[in-house]
Design a protein around this motif. Sequence first.
Motif, PDB file in Angstrom:
ATOM      1  N   ARG A 212     114.323  -5.434 -50.518  1.00  0.00           N
ATOM      2  CA  ARG A 212     113.481  -6.491 -51.105  1.00  0.00           C
ATOM      3  C   ARG A 212     113.383  -7.695 -50.179  1.00  0.00           C
ATOM      4  O   ARG A 212     112.296  -8.242 -49.976  1.00  0.00           O
ATOM      5  CB  ARG A 212     114.020  -6.914 -52.475  1.00  0.00           C
ATOM      6  CG  ARG A 212     113.651  -5.976 -53.600  1.00  0.00           C
ATOM      7  CD  ARG A 212     113.906  -6.584 -54.978  1.00  0.00           C
ATOM      8  NE  ARG A 212     115.198  -7.219 -55.122  1.00  0.00           N
ATOM      9  CZ  ARG A 212     116.332  -6.602 -55.445  1.00  0.00           C
ATOM     10  NH1 ARG A 212     116.332  -5.317 -55.677  1.00  0.00           N
ATOM     11  NH2 ARG A 212     117.454  -7.267 -55.568  1.00  0.00           N
ATOM     12  N   GLU A 213     114.506  -8.112 -49.615  1.00  0.00           N
ATOM     13  CA  GLU A 213     114.488  -9.277 -48.732  1.00  0.00           C
ATOM     14  C   GLU A 213     113.691  -8.994 -47.463  1.00  0.00           C
ATOM     15  O   GLU A 213     112.911  -9.828 -47.012  1.00  0.00           O
ATOM     16  CB  GLU A 213     115.911  -9.720 -48.390  1.00  0.00           C
ATOM     17  CG  GLU A 213     115.940 -11.045 -47.651  1.00  0.00           C
ATOM     18  CD  GLU A 213     117.337 -11.581 -47.435  1.00  0.00           C
ATOM     19  OE1 GLU A 213     117.473 -12.433 -46.531  1.00  0.00           O
ATOM     20  OE2 GLU A 213     118.276 -11.178 -48.136  1.00  0.00           O
ATOM     21  N   LEU A 214     113.870  -7.817 -46.890  1.00  0.00           N
ATOM     22  CA  LEU A 214     113.121  -7.462 -45.690  1.00  0.00           C
ATOM     23  C   LEU A 214     111.620  -7.414 -45.994  1.00  0.00           C
ATOM     24  O   LEU A 214     110.809  -7.928 -45.224  1.00  0.00           O
ATOM     25  CB  LEU A 214     113.604  -6.123 -45.137  1.00  0.00           C
ATOM     26  CG  LEU A 214     112.934  -5.669 -43.838  1.00  0.00           C
ATOM     27  CD1 LEU A 214     113.153  -6.680 -42.719  1.00  0.00           C
ATOM     28  CD2 LEU A 214     113.461  -4.294 -43.435  1.00  0.00           C
ATOM     29  N   THR A 215     111.241  -6.836 -47.120  1.00  0.00           N
ATOM     30  CA  THR A 215     109.836  -6.794 -47.535  1.00  0.00           C
ATOM     31  C   THR A 215     109.271  -8.198 -47.648  1.00  0.00           C
ATOM     32  O   THR A 215     108.174  -8.489 -47.166  1.00  0.00           O
ATOM     33  CB  THR A 215     109.703  -6.043 -48.877  1.00  0.00           C
ATOM     34  OG1 THR A 215     110.106  -4.692 -48.670  1.00  0.00           O
ATOM     35  CG2 THR A 215     108.297  -6.083 -49.420  1.00  0.00           C
ATOM     36  N   ARG A 216     110.014  -9.074 -48.269  1.00  0.00           N
ATOM     37  CA  ARG A 216     109.587 -10.469 -48.449  1.00  0.00           C
ATOM     38  C   ARG A 216     109.399 -11.155 -47.097  1.00  0.00           C
ATOM     39  O   ARG A 216     108.395 -11.827 -46.861  1.00  0.00           O
ATOM     40  CB  ARG A 216     110.629 -11.189 -49.315  1.00  0.00           C
ATOM     41  CG  ARG A 216     110.182 -12.503 -49.880  1.00  0.00           C
ATOM     42  CD  ARG A 216     111.142 -13.086 -50.916  1.00  0.00           C
ATOM     43  NE  ARG A 216     112.557 -12.820 -50.715  1.00  0.00           N
ATOM     44  CZ  ARG A 216     113.291 -11.982 -51.456  1.00  0.00           C
ATOM     45  NH1 ARG A 216     112.757 -11.304 -52.445  1.00  0.00           N
ATOM     46  NH2 ARG A 216     114.573 -11.815 -51.215  1.00  0.00           N
ATOM     47  N   GLU A 217     110.345 -10.966 -46.190  1.00  0.00           N
ATOM     48  CA  GLU A 217     110.272 -11.612 -44.879  1.00  0.00           C
ATOM     49  C   GLU A 217     109.132 -11.053 -44.020  1.00  0.00           C
ATOM     50  O   GLU A 217     108.477 -11.801 -43.289  1.00  0.00           O
ATOM     51  CB  GLU A 217     111.603 -11.485 -44.138  1.00  0.00           C
ATOM     52  CG  GLU A 217     112.725 -12.297 -44.744  1.00  0.00           C
ATOM     53  CD  GLU A 217     112.519 -13.814 -44.658  1.00  0.00           C
ATOM     54  OE1 GLU A 217     111.717 -14.290 -43.817  1.00  0.00           O
ATOM     55  OE2 GLU A 217     113.162 -14.528 -45.455  1.00  0.00           O
ATOM     56  N   ILE A 218     108.901  -9.749 -44.091  1.00  0.00           N
ATOM     57  CA  ILE A 218     107.774  -9.169 -43.349  1.00  0.00           C
ATOM     58  C   ILE A 218     106.462  -9.736 -43.897  1.00  0.00           C
ATOM     59  O   ILE A 218     105.575 -10.117 -43.138  1.00  0.00           O
ATOM     60  CB  ILE A 218     107.786  -7.624 -43.417  1.00  0.00           C
ATOM     61  CG1 ILE A 218     108.987  -7.075 -42.629  1.00  0.00           C
ATOM     62  CG2 ILE A 218     106.475  -7.045 -42.887  1.00  0.00           C
ATOM     63  CD1 ILE A 218     109.232  -5.596 -42.852  1.00  0.00           C
ATOM     64  N   GLY A 219     106.354  -9.804 -45.214  1.00  0.00           N
ATOM     65  CA  GLY A 219     105.150 -10.376 -45.834  1.00  0.00           C
ATOM     66  C   GLY A 219     104.923 -11.819 -45.450  1.00  0.00           C
ATOM     67  O   GLY A 219     103.785 -12.242 -45.219  1.00  0.00           O
ATOM     68  N   ALA A 220     105.994 -12.591 -45.339  1.00  0.00           N
ATOM     69  CA  ALA A 220     105.866 -13.999 -44.939  1.00  0.00           C
ATOM     70  C   ALA A 220     105.451 -14.123 -43.472  1.00  0.00           C
ATOM     71  O   ALA A 220     104.659 -14.990 -43.110  1.00  0.00           O
ATOM     72  CB  ALA A 220     107.184 -14.737 -45.179  1.00  0.00           C
ATOM     73  N   ALA A 221     105.970 -13.243 -42.635  1.00  0.00           N
ATOM     74  CA  ALA A 221     105.664 -13.306 -41.207  1.00  0.00           C
ATOM     75  C   ALA A 221     104.311 -12.682 -40.870  1.00  0.00           C
ATOM     76  O   ALA A 221     103.721 -13.003 -39.840  1.00  0.00           O
ATOM     77  CB  ALA A 221     106.768 -12.607 -40.401  1.00  0.00           C
ATOM     78  N   LEU A 222     103.820 -11.816 -41.724  1.00  0.00           N
ATOM     79  CA  LEU A 222     102.545 -11.135 -41.481  1.00  0.00           C
ATOM     80  C   LEU A 222     101.770 -11.080 -42.797  1.00  0.00           C
ATOM     81  O   LEU A 222     101.732 -10.061 -43.481  1.00  0.00           O
ATOM     82  CB  LEU A 222     102.790  -9.719 -40.944  1.00  0.00           C
ATOM     83  CG  LEU A 222     101.588  -8.943 -40.440  1.00  0.00           C
ATOM     84  CD1 LEU A 222     100.932  -9.634 -39.255  1.00  0.00           C
ATOM     85  CD2 LEU A 222     102.016  -7.537 -40.046  1.00  0.00           C
TER      86      LEU A 222
END
Length: 156
Positions: A23-33
């Motif tokens: 979940r955290e990785l998904t959130r961070e990828i979405g924020a960065a891209l």
Amino acid sequence: MRALLKIYLAGPLFTIAERRFNRELTREIGAALPRCEVILPQLRAGKYIVDGKMDFDAIVRDCIEQIDHADAVIAMLDGSDSDSGTAWECGYAHARDKPIIGVRTDLRGSEDDGLNAMLRRTCRVVIAFPATREKIRPLAREIVGAISRVFETKTH
């Protein structure tokens, strides 16, 4: 790069730690891209619980459909041997000619740059990000960089 990329996140999802990481990785990828939709199977699986039981046939069909609609797969390849479901998803994605970005945070080594050769040799990119670094945001940025490189070369 297209306006919206669909990225399927393949990885183990059986422990609280794995699910939180995903979940955290998904959130961070979405924020960065922001022009990227990350498909996270663990969030989709909840709709396939009927009378307190998992409908595994429906889950498998949904995962296959989501990989079919994805532009690429990010595969979490940690463990002394990568998760068997993730390995299957990688094989399916490879057969469907989807670029696979392998990610390994595990400090343990294996046969080919820390991975099984079948996984290592079918990933377009493999990101080695040692667990000692512990921060997910820099990992997400490395993944986003790899996604950008994969799709830049695909369009030229």
